[in-house]
Design an enzyme around this catalytic site. Structure first.
Site, PDB file in Angstrom:
ATOM      1  N   ARG A   8      45.567  23.106  72.781  1.00  0.00           N
ATOM      2  CA  ARG A   8      45.808  23.822  74.225  1.00  0.00           C
ATOM      3  C   ARG A   8      44.579  24.396  74.954  1.00  0.00           C
ATOM      4  O   ARG A   8      44.038  25.078  73.416  1.00  0.00           O
ATOM      5  CB  ARG A   8      46.794  24.923  73.915  1.00  0.00           C
ATOM      6  CG  ARG A   8      47.609  25.775  75.174  1.00  0.00           C
ATOM      7  CD  ARG A   8      48.395  27.482  74.204  1.00  0.00           C
ATOM      8  NE  ARG A   8      47.831  28.719  75.740  1.00  0.00           N
ATOM      9  CZ  ARG A   8      48.723  29.366  75.570  1.00  0.00           C
ATOM     10  NH1 ARG A   8      48.812  29.829  74.716  1.00  0.00           N
ATOM     11  NH2 ARG A   8      49.221  30.203  76.570  1.00  0.00           N
ATOM     12  N   HIS A   9      44.487  24.622  76.057  1.00  0.00           N
ATOM     13  CA  HIS A   9      43.045  25.042  76.816  1.00  0.00           C
ATOM     14  C   HIS A   9      42.809  26.397  76.270  1.00  0.00           C
ATOM     15  O   HIS A   9      43.780  27.269  76.008  1.00  0.00           O
ATOM     16  CB  HIS A   9      43.252  24.800  78.484  1.00  0.00           C
ATOM     17  CG  HIS A   9      44.289  26.507  78.470  1.00  0.00           C
ATOM     18  ND1 HIS A   9      44.203  27.235  79.120  1.00  0.00           N
ATOM     19  CD2 HIS A   9      45.335  25.938  78.871  1.00  0.00           C
ATOM     20  CE1 HIS A   9      45.675  27.496  79.143  1.00  0.00           C
ATOM     21  NE2 HIS A   9      46.255  26.345  79.020  1.00  0.00           N
ATOM     22  N   GLU A  81      50.044  20.265  83.328  1.00  0.00           N
ATOM     23  CA  GLU A  81      51.566  21.636  82.538  1.00  0.00           C
ATOM     24  C   GLU A  81      53.257  21.018  83.141  1.00  0.00           C
ATOM     25  O   GLU A  81      52.699  21.015  84.726  1.00  0.00           O
ATOM     26  CB  GLU A  81      51.240  22.691  82.655  1.00  0.00           C
ATOM     27  CG  GLU A  81      51.701  23.289  82.811  1.00  0.00           C
ATOM     28  CD  GLU A  81      52.358  24.016  80.836  1.00  0.00           C
ATOM     29  OE1 GLU A  81      52.484  23.143  80.382  1.00  0.00           O
ATOM     30  OE2 GLU A  81      51.862  25.007  79.851  1.00  0.00           O
ATOM     31  N   ARG A 109      68.134  27.200  76.870  1.00  0.00           N
ATOM     32  CA  ARG A 109      67.662  25.929  76.539  1.00  0.00           C
ATOM     33  C   ARG A 109      66.764  25.648  77.419  1.00  0.00           C
ATOM     34  O   ARG A 109      66.670  24.873  78.761  1.00  0.00           O
ATOM     35  CB  ARG A 109      68.878  25.011  77.184  1.00  0.00           C
ATOM     36  CG  ARG A 109      70.267  25.224  76.185  1.00  0.00           C
ATOM     37  CD  ARG A 109      71.657  24.301  76.455  1.00  0.00           C
ATOM     38  NE  ARG A 109      72.514  25.282  77.457  1.00  0.00           N
ATOM     39  CZ  ARG A 109      71.686  23.860  79.193  1.00  0.00           C
ATOM     40  NH1 ARG A 109      71.292  23.186  78.938  1.00  0.00           N
ATOM     41  NH2 ARG A 109      72.458  25.054  80.129  1.00  0.00           N
TER      42      ARG A 109
END
Length: 203
Positions: A8-9, A81, A109
């Site tokens: 992840r950045h 993303e 969900r």
């Protein structure tokens, strides 16, 4: 077998409380430090390739690592993303005030009940999973760094490990900024998860 190092950045200006999907927000000074920490690891990691999302926060994180490894990074649009739709740029509280039922459904969900106007998890996996498969095919027995985003990477991890996509928030509550999660894809069956959220030194 190929090792895929999923990262992840670094920390962004929206790090603490806002949905950052397709918005192109920059790294904070701490995020830039995290990118440099990743670069120090990359210098001795034996990387064969570096792939990144097109968004600035990922490119800035990947570029430091690629330079340290003596490689040119490659942008792949499919690693962008997940689209959070109308929630992008807003806090959960703000989004809940306007769309309470939708946010409640998303929290139950998250992959199959996206936020209003957002991208279903299965659609995100369908566009991004081929990137990982192509990287593994191009670098058999190699090591590929993939810099992308927390929600997309958690969905991809569930897909690769044979877990339900709607469980991504429960199984992987958080991917730390610039931490390394290493998976080894299998030719048939689920991948092997070798490390999760590794912030240790070079090895």
């Amino acid at each position: 077998m190929t090792e895929l190092v999923l990262v992840r950045h670094g920390e962004t200006v929206w790090h603490s409380d806002r949905y950052a999907g397709r918005s192109d927000v920059p790294l904070t000074p701490r995020g830039q430090e995290q990118a440099e920490e990743l670069a120090r690891w990359a210098a001795g990691a034996g990387l064969d390739a570096v792939l990144t999302s097109p968004l600035r926060r990922a490119r800035e994180t990947a570029s430091a690592a690629a330079e340290a490894a003596g490689l040119a990074y490659r942008v792949d649009e499919r690693l962008v993303e997940v689209d959070f739709g109308k929630a992008d740029g807003h806090t959960r509280e703000e989004t809940s005030e306007e769309y309470p039922d939708a946010v409640a459904a998303f929290l139950r969900r998250p992959a199959s009940a996206p936020l209003p106007g957002g991208e279903p998890g299965a659609d995100a996996v369908a566009r991004a999973a081929p990137v990982l498969a192509e990287a593994a095919a191009a670098h058999p027995d190699g090591r590929v760094l993939v810099v992308a985003h927390q929600t997309l990477l958690r969905l991809l991890l569930c897909s690769m490990l044979g877990l339900p996509l709607d469980h991504y928030r429960a199984v992987f509550p958080r991917l730390e900024n610039a931490a390394r999660t290493v998976v080894r894809p299998a030719a048939d069956g689920p991948a092997a998860l070798l490390t999760l959220n590794d912030l240790g030194g070079p090895r």
